[in-house]
Design a protein around this motif. Structure first.
Motif, PDB file in Angstrom:
ATOM      1  N   GLY A   4       0.762  -1.096  -0.051  1.00  0.00           N
ATOM      2  CA  GLY A   4      -0.124   0.090  -0.041  1.00  0.00           C
ATOM      3  C   GLY A   4       0.905   1.338  -0.044  1.00  0.00           C
ATOM      4  O   GLY A   4       2.108   1.205   0.200  1.00  0.00           O
ATOM      5  N   LEU A   5       0.058   2.493  -0.145  1.00  0.00           N
ATOM      6  CA  LEU A   5       0.885   3.661   0.021  1.00  0.00           C
ATOM      7  C   LEU A   5       0.346   4.673   0.923  1.00  0.00           C
ATOM      8  O   LEU A   5      -0.846   4.707   1.210  1.00  0.00           O
ATOM      9  CB  LEU A   5       0.791   4.444  -1.525  1.00  0.00           C
ATOM     10  N   ASN A   6       1.114   4.986   1.837  1.00  0.00           N
ATOM     11  CA  ASN A   6       0.785   5.837   2.761  1.00  0.00           C
ATOM     12  C   ASN A   6       1.117   7.235   2.331  1.00  0.00           C
ATOM     13  O   ASN A   6       2.227   7.757   2.311  1.00  0.00           O
ATOM     14  CB  ASN A   6       1.509   5.643   4.265  1.00  0.00           C
ATOM     15  N   ALA A   7       0.069   7.919   1.988  1.00  0.00           N
ATOM     16  CA  ALA A   7       0.472   9.467   1.588  1.00  0.00           C
ATOM     17  C   ALA A   7       0.563  10.501   2.478  1.00  0.00           C
ATOM     18  O   ALA A   7       0.815  11.579   2.267  1.00  0.00           O
ATOM     19  CB  ALA A   7      -0.851   9.764   0.674  1.00  0.00           C
ATOM     20  N   GLY A   8       0.531   9.952   3.884  1.00  0.00           N
ATOM     21  CA  GLY A   8       0.741  10.779   5.033  1.00  0.00           C
ATOM     22  C   GLY A   8      -0.238  12.161   5.145  1.00  0.00           C
ATOM     23  O   GLY A   8      -1.289  12.170   4.374  1.00  0.00           O
ATOM     24  N   TYR A   9       0.288  13.193   5.918  1.00  0.00           N
ATOM     25  CA  TYR A   9      -0.504  14.332   5.973  1.00  0.00           C
ATOM     26  C   TYR A   9       0.230  15.247   5.099  1.00  0.00           C
ATOM     27  O   TYR A   9       1.430  15.286   5.114  1.00  0.00           O
ATOM     28  CB  TYR A   9      -1.045  14.886   7.278  1.00  0.00           C
ATOM     29  N   TRP A  10      -0.364  16.594   5.048  1.00  0.00           N
ATOM     30  CA  TRP A  10       0.185  17.587   4.282  1.00  0.00           C
ATOM     31  C   TRP A  10       1.160  18.478   5.157  1.00  0.00           C
ATOM     32  O   TRP A  10       0.781  18.539   6.296  1.00  0.00           O
ATOM     33  CB  TRP A  10      -0.717  18.653   3.605  1.00  0.00           C
ATOM     34  N   GLY A  11       2.257  19.096   4.727  1.00  0.00           N
ATOM     35  CA  GLY A  11       2.877  20.170   5.375  1.00  0.00           C
ATOM     36  C   GLY A  11       2.272  21.408   5.225  1.00  0.00           C
ATOM     37  O   GLY A  11       1.095  21.526   5.079  1.00  0.00           O
ATOM     38  N   SER A  12       2.947  22.795   4.798  1.00  0.00           N
ATOM     39  CA  SER A  12       2.609  23.820   4.729  1.00  0.00           C
ATOM     40  C   SER A  12       1.958  24.087   3.404  1.00  0.00           C
ATOM     41  O   SER A  12       0.738  24.761   3.332  1.00  0.00           O
ATOM     42  CB  SER A  12       3.486  24.951   4.772  1.00  0.00           C
ATOM     43  N   ASP A  13       2.183  23.046   2.380  1.00  0.00           N
ATOM     44  CA  ASP A  13       1.243  23.135   1.332  1.00  0.00           C
ATOM     45  C   ASP A  13       1.048  21.559   0.733  1.00  0.00           C
ATOM     46  O   ASP A  13       1.661  20.815   1.200  1.00  0.00           O
ATOM     47  CB  ASP A  13       1.875  23.632  -0.129  1.00  0.00           C
ATOM     48  N   PRO A  14      -0.132  21.291  -0.252  1.00  0.00           N
ATOM     49  CA  PRO A  14      -0.221  19.970  -0.647  1.00  0.00           C
ATOM     50  C   PRO A  14       1.083  19.615  -1.232  1.00  0.00           C
ATOM     51  O   PRO A  14       1.578  20.274  -2.008  1.00  0.00           O
ATOM     52  CB  PRO A  14      -1.397  20.210  -1.619  1.00  0.00           C
ATOM     53  N   PRO A  15       1.195  18.341  -1.249  1.00  0.00           N
ATOM     54  CA  PRO A  15       2.497  18.016  -2.098  1.00  0.00           C
ATOM     55  C   PRO A  15       2.229  17.801  -3.421  1.00  0.00           C
ATOM     56  O   PRO A  15       1.091  17.575  -4.068  1.00  0.00           O
ATOM     57  CB  PRO A  15       2.462  16.418  -1.755  1.00  0.00           C
ATOM     58  N   ALA A  16       3.275  18.627  -4.185  1.00  0.00           N
ATOM     59  CA  ALA A  16       2.990  18.708  -5.714  1.00  0.00           C
ATOM     60  C   ALA A  16       2.482  17.374  -6.387  1.00  0.00           C
ATOM     61  O   ALA A  16       2.000  17.386  -7.505  1.00  0.00           O
ATOM     62  CB  ALA A  16       4.091  19.262  -6.231  1.00  0.00           C
ATOM     63  N   ASP A  17       3.064  16.174  -5.950  1.00  0.00           N
ATOM     64  CA  ASP A  17       3.065  14.760  -6.677  1.00  0.00           C
ATOM     65  C   ASP A  17       1.978  14.209  -5.982  1.00  0.00           C
ATOM     66  O   ASP A  17       1.846  13.077  -6.322  1.00  0.00           O
ATOM     67  CB  ASP A  17       4.308  14.147  -6.680  1.00  0.00           C
ATOM     68  N   GLY A  18       1.196  14.601  -5.129  1.00  0.00           N
ATOM     69  CA  GLY A  18       0.151  13.526  -4.506  1.00  0.00           C
ATOM     70  C   GLY A  18      -0.735  12.919  -5.189  1.00  0.00           C
ATOM     71  O   GLY A  18      -0.730  11.571  -5.370  1.00  0.00           O
ATOM     72  N   THR A  19      -1.549  13.637  -6.073  1.00  0.00           N
ATOM     73  CA  THR A  19      -2.545  12.693  -6.900  1.00  0.00           C
ATOM     74  C   THR A  19      -1.666  11.817  -7.795  1.00  0.00           C
ATOM     75  O   THR A  19      -2.120  10.987  -7.953  1.00  0.00           O
ATOM     76  CB  THR A  19      -3.186  13.878  -7.621  1.00  0.00           C
ATOM     77  N   ASP A  20      -0.534  12.374  -8.655  1.00  0.00           N
ATOM     78  CA  ASP A  20       0.116  11.663  -9.407  1.00  0.00           C
ATOM     79  C   ASP A  20       0.830  10.218  -8.912  1.00  0.00           C
ATOM     80  O   ASP A  20       0.553   9.190  -9.503  1.00  0.00           O
ATOM     81  CB  ASP A  20       1.237  12.378  -9.766  1.00  0.00           C
TER      82      ASP A  20
END
Length: 342
Positions: A4-20
């Motif tokens: 599985g993939l743990n995408a975690g929580y965001w920092g100060s901004d959404p991760p640029a590659d999150g959806t990808d």
């Protein structure tokens, strides 16, 4: 064992590659993607966004904090997610820690095990939709007594996709792990090491053996978050992960046993002296020194580091553990390597 993939929580901004990353995970046939929350981004919204762009991958919260919402609001979110995803949702819950619960949510942290037990019971009743929900516990009461005097038990107007929607619980302490085995469908593990697998099997067995336990060793899923650093130089790969472990062992909570649940995991493994030093350094603002003080063996035990062949060998060790699903903290290129190994 599944990946599985743990995408975690965001920092100060959404991760640029999150959806990808999520779309790549779906394309690769990876089993599940999980989101988290601390005191910024929430756990449900990103999953809803990703779920709308995928069709197969399981969607889990790792974790949704029980103090962030009432049990009924949590059940409503779970019901909605499961209907939108057509049965792909897994509700992962956790107590978080006193700094977040009391400092951010303004709620009591005391008795987290009892609070979790009541919370899960109410959520199950709401989702099952068998009757209007009434509950009289130490921490939660439905309907409210007093007030306007107009409260009455209610039943969800939304029918569930699955009345037995799976509920997982994040746990690290021995009593919490045993209770998780007793009342949940799965355990979200973290800071797990194959060398300490025997300890976790014993705690789980204790919970399965309790009267009224929900499941058994055969039906229960263990999903374990694991950081991954791919690279030819093992020492450099370990160094990449040192800040992650320094934060969890040194910075999440206060000094002393029972005041940082992550640190207590390493203490139980025999690293008490080193963890005390790491906490001293981190809480004094000397974060780089705290990271440098982490034993390489400890980082290696809890992670997948090094070149592809070495990670393949390490996965053989993980397959001998009680873990059913490895939730990788990894970027898209690393996910592709892991998917190939799986």
């Amino acid at each position: 064992m599944k990946l599985g993939l743990n995408a975690g929580y965001w920092g100060s901004d959404p991760p640029a590659d999150g959806t990808d990353r999520v779309l790549e995970a779906e394309r690769l046939g990876i089993d599940s993607v999980w989101s988290a929350e601390a005191y910024g981004s929430d756990a449900f919204t990103p999953l809803a966004w990703w779920g709308s762009q995928t069709s197969r991958i399981r969607l889990g919260t790792a974790i949704a904090q029980i103090s962030a919402r009432t049990p009924a609001a949590t059940a409503m979110a779970a019901l909605t997610m499961d209907r939108l995803s057509e049965g792909r949702f897994v509700l992962g819950l956790g107590a978080s820690g006193p700094q977040v619960v009391e400092g951010w949510y303004g709620a009591e942290f005391a008795k987290p095990l009892a609070r979790t037990r009541e919370f899960v019971e109410i959520v199950r009743r709401v989702i099952a939709r068998e009757a209007p929900v009434s509950f009289e516990g130490e921490h939660y009461r439905l309907p409210l007594q007093g007030g306007t005097g107009l409260a009455k038990p209610l039943k969800s107007i939304l029918k569930p996709q699955r009345p037995d929607l799976p509920i997982f619980i994040a746990a690290e302490g021995p009593r919490n792990i045993a209770q998780t085995a007793e009342i949940a469908d799965g355990w979200i593990a973290m800071l797990y090491a194959p060398s300490f697998d025997w300890y976790y099997r014993e705690r789980l067995a204790e919970g399965f053996a309790r009267d009224g336990a929900r499941g058994s060793d055969e039906t229960f899923e263990v999903a374990c978050t694991i950081p991954v650093a791919l690279g030819d130089d093992v020492e450099r790969a370990i160094d990449e992960l040192r800040p992650f472990y320094a934060l969890y062992f040194g910075g999440m909570g206060a000094k002393g046993k029972g005041r940082n649940f992550h640190a207590d995991v390493a203490r139980r493994m025999g690293y008490e002296r080193q963890i005390d030093e790491i906490q001293e350094l981190f809480l004094a603002g000397r974060k780089a020194e705290a990271a440098a003080a982490l034993p390489a063996q400890l980082v290696d035990d809890m992670s997948l580091v090094g070149p592809k062949d070495r990670i393949r060998d390490r996965l053989d060790q993980w397959r001998e553990t009680r873990v059913d699903t490895l939730l990788a903290l990894a970027d898209a290129p690393t996910l592709r390597v892991l998917a190939d190994l799986f």
